[in-house]
Motif scaffolding. Structure first.
Motif, PDB file in Angstrom:
ATOM      1  N   VAL A  98      26.541 -57.075  -4.071  1.00  0.00           N
ATOM      2  CA  VAL A  98      27.952 -57.108  -4.461  1.00  0.00           C
ATOM      3  C   VAL A  98      28.504 -58.505  -4.213  1.00  0.00           C
ATOM      4  N   GLN A  99      29.190 -59.038  -5.214  1.00  0.00           N
ATOM      5  CA  GLN A  99      29.952 -60.270  -5.023  1.00  0.00           C
ATOM      6  C   GLN A  99      31.430 -59.925  -5.125  1.00  0.00           C
ATOM      7  N   GLY A 100      32.191 -60.195  -4.044  1.00  0.00           N
ATOM      8  CA  GLY A 100      33.596 -59.849  -3.998  1.00  0.00           C
ATOM      9  C   GLY A 100      34.488 -60.866  -4.672  1.00  0.00           C
ATOM     10  N   PRO A 124      39.178 -54.430   1.953  1.00  0.00           N
ATOM     11  CA  PRO A 124      38.901 -55.026   0.636  1.00  0.00           C
ATOM     12  C   PRO A 124      40.093 -55.775   0.068  1.00  0.00           C
ATOM     13  N   THR A 128      38.164 -58.636  -8.709  1.00  0.00           N
ATOM     14  CA  THR A 128      36.960 -58.199  -9.415  1.00  0.00           C
ATOM     15  C   THR A 128      35.752 -58.244  -8.500  1.00  0.00           C
ATOM     16  N   TYR A 129      35.044 -57.112  -8.441  1.00  0.00           N
ATOM     17  CA  TYR A 129      33.798 -56.999  -7.700  1.00  0.00           C
ATOM     18  C   TYR A 129      32.653 -56.871  -8.707  1.00  0.00           C
ATOM     19  N   ARG A 130      31.665 -57.749  -8.606  1.00  0.00           N
ATOM     20  CA  ARG A 130      30.475 -57.694  -9.468  1.00  0.00           C
ATOM     21  C   ARG A 130      29.377 -56.980  -8.692  1.00  0.00           C
ATOM     22  N   ILE A 131      28.826 -55.918  -9.281  1.00  0.00           N
ATOM     23  CA  ILE A 131      27.906 -55.026  -8.574  1.00  0.00           C
ATOM     24  C   ILE A 131      26.587 -54.930  -9.339  1.00  0.00           C
TER      25      ILE A 131
END
Length: 297
Positions: A98-100, A124, A128-131
Protein backbone atom coordinates in the motif's frame (compact mmCIF):
# COMPACT_ATOMS: atom_id res chain seq x y z
CA UNK A 1 -22.74 8.99 1.85
CA UNK A 2 -20.38 6.23 0.72
CA UNK A 3 -19.40 5.69 -2.88
CA UNK A 4 -18.98 2.17 -4.19
CA UNK A 5 -16.47 0.55 -6.55
CA UNK A 6 -16.05 1.75 -10.11
CA UNK A 7 -14.86 -1.12 -12.32
CA UNK A 8 -12.37 0.47 -14.67
CA UNK A 9 -11.61 -2.88 -16.23
CA UNK A 10 -14.88 -2.66 -18.18
CA UNK A 11 -14.26 0.75 -19.77
CA UNK A 12 -12.62 -0.67 -22.88
CA UNK A 13 -15.62 -2.89 -23.53
CA UNK A 14 -17.98 0.05 -23.19
CA UNK A 15 -15.87 2.15 -25.54
CA UNK A 16 -16.21 -0.53 -28.19
CA UNK A 17 -19.96 -0.02 -28.10
CA UNK A 18 -21.06 -3.11 -26.20
CA UNK A 19 -21.05 -4.52 -22.69
CA UNK A 20 -21.43 -8.29 -22.70
CA UNK A 21 -22.83 -10.21 -19.75
CA UNK A 22 -19.76 -12.46 -19.92
CA UNK A 23 -17.45 -9.48 -19.25
CA UNK A 24 -18.84 -9.17 -15.74
CA UNK A 25 -17.66 -12.71 -14.95
CA UNK A 26 -14.03 -11.54 -15.10
CA UNK A 27 -12.30 -9.64 -12.33
CA UNK A 28 -10.46 -6.59 -13.68
CA UNK A 29 -6.87 -5.90 -12.71
CA UNK A 30 -7.65 -2.30 -11.76
CA UNK A 31 -10.54 -0.75 -9.87
CA UNK A 32 -11.28 2.65 -8.38
CA UNK A 33 -13.04 2.61 -5.00
CA UNK A 34 -14.41 5.80 -3.43
CA UNK A 35 -15.31 5.61 0.28
CA UNK A 36 -15.82 8.00 3.16
CA UNK A 37 -15.51 7.14 6.84
CA UNK A 38 -18.58 5.37 8.19
CA UNK A 39 -19.24 3.54 4.91
CA UNK A 40 -21.64 0.60 4.85
CA UNK A 41 -21.54 -2.26 4.27
CA UNK A 42 -18.25 -2.71 6.07
CA UNK A 43 -16.07 -4.34 4.82
CA UNK A 44 -16.01 -3.19 1.20
CA UNK A 45 -14.89 -6.27 -0.74
CA UNK A 46 -13.00 -5.98 -4.04
CA UNK A 47 -12.43 -9.13 -6.10
CA UNK A 48 -9.52 -9.33 -8.55
CA UNK A 49 -6.57 -11.42 -9.65
CA UNK A 50 -3.55 -11.31 -7.37
CA UNK A 51 0.06 -11.30 -8.46
CA UNK A 52 1.75 -10.13 -11.60
CA UNK A 53 5.11 -9.81 -13.32
CA UNK A 54 6.72 -7.28 -10.97
CA UNK A 55 8.56 -7.99 -7.73
CA UNK A 56 6.98 -6.16 -4.80
CA UNK A 57 10.51 -5.48 -3.51
CA UNK A 58 10.99 -3.14 -6.47
CA UNK A 59 8.25 -0.92 -5.05
CA UNK A 60 9.58 -0.67 -1.50
CA UNK A 61 12.20 -2.47 0.62
CA UNK A 62 10.81 -5.33 2.66
CA UNK A 63 7.80 -5.96 0.43
CA UNK A 64 7.37 -9.51 -0.88
CA UNK A 65 5.44 -11.36 -3.55
CA UNK A 66 4.80 -10.63 -7.21
CA UNK A 67 2.46 -7.78 -8.09
CA UNK A 68 0.93 -6.12 -11.13
CA UNK A 69 2.82 -3.23 -12.70
CA UNK A 70 -0.08 -0.94 -11.90
CA UNK A 71 -1.83 -0.82 -8.53
CA UNK A 72 -4.87 -3.12 -8.42
CA UNK A 73 -6.99 -0.65 -6.45
CA UNK A 74 -7.03 3.11 -6.28
CA UNK A 75 -8.84 3.85 -3.01
CA UNK A 76 -10.05 7.44 -2.74
CA UNK A 77 -10.79 7.72 0.94
CA UNK A 78 -12.25 10.48 3.09
CA UNK A 79 -10.93 9.73 6.56
CA UNK A 80 -12.66 10.17 9.90
CA UNK A 81 -11.73 9.05 13.42
CA UNK A 82 -11.64 5.33 12.57
CA UNK A 83 -8.62 3.23 11.62
CA UNK A 84 -8.31 1.92 8.08
CA UNK A 85 -7.88 -1.86 7.92
CA UNK A 86 -6.86 -3.62 4.70
CA UNK A 87 -6.82 -7.41 4.48
CA UNK A 88 -6.41 -9.99 1.74
CA UNK A 89 -8.40 -13.20 1.37
CA UNK A 90 -7.49 -15.99 -1.04
CA UNK A 91 -6.92 -19.75 -1.03
CA UNK A 92 -3.40 -18.88 -2.23
CA UNK A 93 -0.62 -17.18 -0.27
CA UNK A 94 -1.08 -13.43 -0.75
CA UNK A 95 0.62 -10.20 0.30
CA UNK A 96 -0.38 -6.53 0.38
CA UNK A 97 1.51 -3.42 -0.70
CA UNK A 98 0.00 0.00 0.00
CA UNK A 99 1.19 3.49 -0.85
CA UNK A 100 -0.64 6.15 1.18
CA UNK A 101 -1.52 9.74 0.30
CA UNK A 102 1.70 10.87 2.02
CA UNK A 103 3.80 8.63 -0.23
CA UNK A 104 4.62 6.19 2.57
CA UNK A 105 4.79 2.49 1.73
CA UNK A 106 3.30 -0.24 3.94
CA UNK A 107 3.64 -3.97 3.31
CA UNK A 108 2.51 -7.19 4.92
CA UNK A 109 2.69 -10.91 4.26
CA UNK A 110 0.93 -13.55 6.40
CA UNK A 111 -0.12 -11.02 9.08
CA UNK A 112 -3.74 -12.16 9.12
CA UNK A 113 -3.75 -15.93 9.41
CA UNK A 114 -0.36 -17.18 8.26
CA UNK A 115 -1.34 -16.98 4.58
CA UNK A 116 -3.21 -13.73 4.02
CA UNK A 117 -2.11 -10.18 4.78
CA UNK A 118 -3.32 -7.41 7.09
CA UNK A 119 -2.35 -3.74 7.24
CA UNK A 120 -3.77 -1.42 9.90
CA UNK A 121 -3.43 2.34 9.50
CA UNK A 122 -4.39 3.70 12.90
CA UNK A 123 -4.70 7.38 11.90
CA UNK A 124 -5.39 7.39 8.16
CA UNK A 125 -5.23 10.52 6.05
CA UNK A 126 -7.79 11.51 3.48
CA UNK A 127 -6.59 11.00 -0.06
CA UNK A 128 -5.66 8.28 -2.52
CA UNK A 129 -4.31 4.90 -1.44
CA UNK A 130 -2.71 2.71 -4.13
CA UNK A 131 -3.11 -0.98 -3.26
CA UNK A 132 -1.39 -4.02 -4.78
CA UNK A 133 -2.51 -7.60 -4.05
CA UNK A 134 0.58 -9.78 -4.33
CA UNK A 135 0.98 -13.51 -4.82
CA UNK A 136 3.74 -16.08 -5.04
CA UNK A 137 4.22 -17.99 -8.29
CA UNK A 138 1.85 -18.62 -11.17
CA UNK A 139 -0.90 -18.85 -12.24
CA UNK A 140 -2.34 -15.64 -10.82
CA UNK A 141 -4.95 -16.62 -8.19
CA UNK A 142 -8.33 -15.01 -7.61
CA UNK A 143 -8.36 -13.03 -4.38
CA UNK A 144 -10.14 -10.34 -2.43
CA UNK A 145 -9.03 -7.11 -0.81
CA UNK A 146 -11.28 -6.15 2.09
CA UNK A 147 -11.42 -2.52 3.14
CA UNK A 148 -12.73 -1.93 6.65
CA UNK A 149 -12.81 0.46 9.59
CA UNK A 150 -13.23 -2.39 12.09
CA UNK A 151 -10.43 -4.32 13.79
CA UNK A 152 -12.23 -7.63 14.25
CA UNK A 153 -10.71 -10.89 13.03
CA UNK A 154 -7.12 -12.03 12.57
CA UNK A 155 -4.25 -10.55 14.52
CA UNK A 156 -4.70 -7.56 16.72
CA UNK A 157 -3.78 -4.17 15.31
CA UNK A 158 -3.66 -0.64 16.69
CA UNK A 159 -7.02 0.41 18.12
CA UNK A 160 -8.26 3.96 17.84
CA UNK A 161 -10.41 5.69 20.42
CA UNK A 162 -13.41 7.84 19.61
CA UNK A 163 -11.16 10.84 19.02
CA UNK A 164 -8.77 8.74 16.92
CA UNK A 165 -5.73 9.80 18.94
CA UNK A 166 -4.78 7.13 21.49
CA UNK A 167 -3.07 4.77 19.06
CA UNK A 168 0.46 4.62 17.67
CA UNK A 169 0.68 6.86 14.63
CA UNK A 170 3.15 5.83 11.93
CA UNK A 171 2.72 9.16 10.17
CA UNK A 172 3.72 11.20 13.23
CA UNK A 173 7.32 12.48 13.17
CA UNK A 174 9.51 10.36 15.48
CA UNK A 175 10.03 12.23 18.74
CA UNK A 176 13.79 11.63 18.87
CA UNK A 177 14.69 11.60 15.21
CA UNK A 178 15.57 9.03 12.61
CA UNK A 179 18.68 7.44 11.18
CA UNK A 180 19.64 5.23 8.26
CA UNK A 181 22.05 2.47 9.21
CA UNK A 182 23.70 -0.02 6.87
CA UNK A 183 24.84 -3.47 7.93
CA UNK A 184 28.29 -3.18 9.45
CA UNK A 185 27.60 0.33 10.79
CA UNK A 186 29.99 1.97 13.23
CA UNK A 187 30.07 2.89 15.98
CA UNK A 188 28.18 -0.15 17.21
CA UNK A 189 25.99 0.13 19.23
CA UNK A 190 24.21 3.20 17.91
CA UNK A 191 22.70 5.07 20.88
CA UNK A 192 19.94 7.64 21.21
CA UNK A 193 18.67 9.20 24.46
CA UNK A 194 14.86 9.21 24.63
CA UNK A 195 12.05 9.76 27.11
CA UNK A 196 10.18 6.49 27.46
CA UNK A 197 6.49 6.12 28.22
CA UNK A 198 3.24 7.85 27.40
CA UNK A 199 -0.51 7.29 27.47
CA UNK A 200 -1.00 4.50 24.87
CA UNK A 201 -1.63 1.05 26.35
CA UNK A 202 0.65 -1.21 24.29
CA UNK A 203 -1.57 -4.25 24.95
CA UNK A 204 -4.16 -2.68 22.63
CA UNK A 205 -1.69 -2.82 19.76
CA UNK A 206 -0.79 -6.48 19.89
CA UNK A 207 -1.74 -9.18 22.35
CA UNK A 208 1.24 -9.78 24.61
CA UNK A 209 2.61 -6.24 24.41
CA UNK A 210 2.95 -4.35 27.70
CA UNK A 211 3.70 -0.90 29.06
CA UNK A 212 2.59 2.54 27.99
CA UNK A 213 4.03 4.48 25.06
CA UNK A 214 3.61 7.79 23.28
CA UNK A 215 1.52 8.20 20.15
CA UNK A 216 4.51 9.10 17.94
CA UNK A 217 7.39 6.65 17.56
CA UNK A 218 10.35 7.31 19.81
CA UNK A 219 12.69 6.71 16.87
CA UNK A 220 12.58 5.65 13.23
CA UNK A 221 15.31 3.36 11.88
CA UNK A 222 15.85 2.78 8.18
CA UNK A 223 18.04 -0.31 7.95
CA UNK A 224 19.91 -1.78 4.97
CA UNK A 225 20.26 -5.46 5.81
CA UNK A 226 23.04 -7.80 4.69
CA UNK A 227 22.42 -11.05 6.53
CA UNK A 228 23.56 -9.91 9.98
CA UNK A 229 21.38 -10.14 13.12
CA UNK A 230 20.03 -6.92 14.58
CA UNK A 231 19.13 -6.14 18.19
CA UNK A 232 17.08 -3.20 19.48
CA UNK A 233 17.46 -2.48 23.20
CA UNK A 234 16.03 -0.02 25.72
CA UNK A 235 17.89 0.61 28.98
CA UNK A 236 16.68 2.71 31.93
CA UNK A 237 16.44 2.81 35.72
CA UNK A 238 12.70 2.11 35.35
CA UNK A 239 11.09 -1.04 33.94
CA UNK A 240 10.96 -0.23 30.21
CA UNK A 241 9.33 -1.98 27.26
CA UNK A 242 9.80 -2.01 23.50
CA UNK A 243 7.33 -2.02 20.62
CA UNK A 244 8.58 -2.21 17.02
CA UNK A 245 6.69 -2.13 13.73
CA UNK A 246 8.80 -3.86 11.09
CA UNK A 247 9.02 -3.14 7.33
CA UNK A 248 6.48 -5.89 6.63
CA UNK A 249 3.97 -4.49 9.13
CA UNK A 250 4.57 -7.01 11.91
CA UNK A 251 4.39 -5.83 15.52
CA UNK A 252 7.17 -7.03 17.85
CA UNK A 253 7.11 -6.34 21.58
CA UNK A 254 9.28 -7.09 24.59
CA UNK A 255 9.43 -6.51 28.33
CA UNK A 256 12.45 -7.62 30.40
CA UNK A 257 14.14 -9.38 27.47
CA UNK A 258 17.37 -7.50 28.21
CA UNK A 259 19.30 -7.31 31.45
CA UNK A 260 17.10 -6.94 34.52
CA UNK A 261 14.05 -4.85 33.67
CA UNK A 262 15.45 -3.62 30.36
CA UNK A 263 13.92 -4.61 27.02
CA UNK A 264 15.46 -6.22 23.95
CA UNK A 265 14.09 -7.34 20.58
CA UNK A 266 16.44 -9.46 18.49
CA UNK A 267 15.99 -10.06 14.77
CA UNK A 268 18.01 -12.98 13.45
CA UNK A 269 17.17 -12.24 9.82
CA UNK A 270 16.12 -8.57 9.64
CA UNK A 271 14.71 -7.17 6.42
CA UNK A 272 15.74 -3.90 4.82
CA UNK A 273 13.28 -1.09 5.37
CA UNK A 274 11.77 1.18 8.00
CA UNK A 275 11.46 0.13 11.64
CA UNK A 276 9.26 2.36 13.84
CA UNK A 277 10.33 2.01 17.48
CA UNK A 278 8.39 2.93 20.61
CA UNK A 279 10.02 2.82 24.08
CA UNK A 280 7.43 2.36 26.83
CA UNK A 281 7.30 2.26 30.60
CA UNK A 282 5.71 -0.65 32.42
CA UNK A 283 2.96 0.66 34.71
CA UNK A 284 2.76 4.08 33.06
CA UNK A 285 4.48 7.41 33.45
CA UNK A 286 7.68 8.52 31.75
CA UNK A 287 11.38 7.97 32.34
CA UNK A 288 14.70 8.83 30.67
CA UNK A 289 16.04 5.90 28.68
CA UNK A 290 18.71 5.00 26.16
CA UNK A 291 17.77 3.26 22.91
CA UNK A 292 20.50 1.03 21.51
CA UNK A 293 20.72 -0.56 18.04
CA UNK A 294 23.44 -3.15 17.58
CA UNK A 295 24.58 -6.05 15.40
CA UNK A 296 26.72 -7.57 18.16
CA UNK A 297 25.52 -10.25 20.62
Amino acid sequence: MAFRSILIGFCLVFAAGQVSAQAFQHRPDFQIVELESGFLPDPEVVQLRAGGARSAASLAPGCVGMVARRANIELRYEAGASPLVLTSDSPADTSLVVQGPDGRWRCDDDGLDGRNARIVISSPQSGTYRIWLGAFGQPRPIGEVRISEMLGGGRYGPEASDDGRDAPDHAAPPAYGSRRLRAGFTPDPFRRAVTAGGTVDASRVERGCSGFTAIAPSFELTYDAAGMPLAIRANADRDVTLMVNTPDGEWLCDDDGGEGTNAEIRLNAPRSGVYDIWVGVFGGGTAPAVLQITETP
